[in-house]
Write an enzyme that holds these catalytic residues in place. Sequence first.
Site, PDB file in Angstrom:
ATOM      1  CG  ASP A   1       3.355   9.447 -20.886  1.00  0.00           C
ATOM      2  OD1 ASP A   1       3.100   8.350 -21.421  1.00  0.00           O
ATOM      3  OD2 ASP A   1       3.107  10.532 -21.437  1.00  0.00           O
TER       4      ASP A   1
ATOM      5  CG  ASN B   1       4.422   8.372 -24.617  1.00  0.00           C
ATOM      6  OD1 ASN B   1       3.285   8.722 -24.916  1.00  0.00           O
ATOM      7  ND2 ASN B   1       5.354   9.231 -24.262  1.00  0.00           N
TER       8      ASN B   1
ATOM      9  CG  HIS C   1      -1.035  12.317 -19.494  1.00  0.00           C
ATOM     10  ND1 HIS C   1      -0.595  11.052 -19.818  1.00  0.00           N
ATOM     11  CD2 HIS C   1      -0.608  13.127 -20.490  1.00  0.00           C
ATOM     12  CE1 HIS C   1       0.068  11.096 -20.947  1.00  0.00           C
ATOM     13  NE2 HIS C   1       0.082  12.343 -21.375  1.00  0.00           N
TER      14      HIS C   1
END
Length: 174
Positions: free
Chosen positions: A70, A72, A167
């Site tokens: 991830d 971000n 996710h």
Amino acid sequence: IITSINDPQFDREGRVIAAFYDSFLLVNVYFPNGSGKDGDNTRVPYKLAFYDALFDFLEAFQLPTLVMGDFNTAHHEIDLARPKDNANTSGFLPVERQHFSSILKRGYVDTFRHFSQEPHQYTWWNMRFKARERNVGWRIDGVLANTSALPMIKQAFIWPEVLGSDHCPVGVTL
């Protein structure tokens, strides 16, 4: 297996696990979010410093390297459903996107975009607004390959149909 980038400032959050294989290095990372406790962007400097510290650390190994997890950060407008609405939101701030570009300039390739320029491909959806059902999401998870690892990659994929989290799984075929 290592779980440290030898920087106490970042290691205390337990964001990295790396596995050395015979011919490459696989690094799974949960990159910091830039949002602070009050929903402001106060953690953006920490997030960007983490990016630099991690990729500086990885350069020392001089191995074919895959960095996944991830990130971000949604790098381009194609990577989120509502780019204009999120121009001031951490994860799509101009400074974060530019910084992500600087990581790619170090010799890394976004494997999903290497194989696909298809829009509406997301890996995260806000659970509060039934965004997944409407596919109003962000592509913030992925796999980066350095240029020496790129020939190993045969396919990159996103599995949005896999539920259980805000996710979805992403990956590559080697």
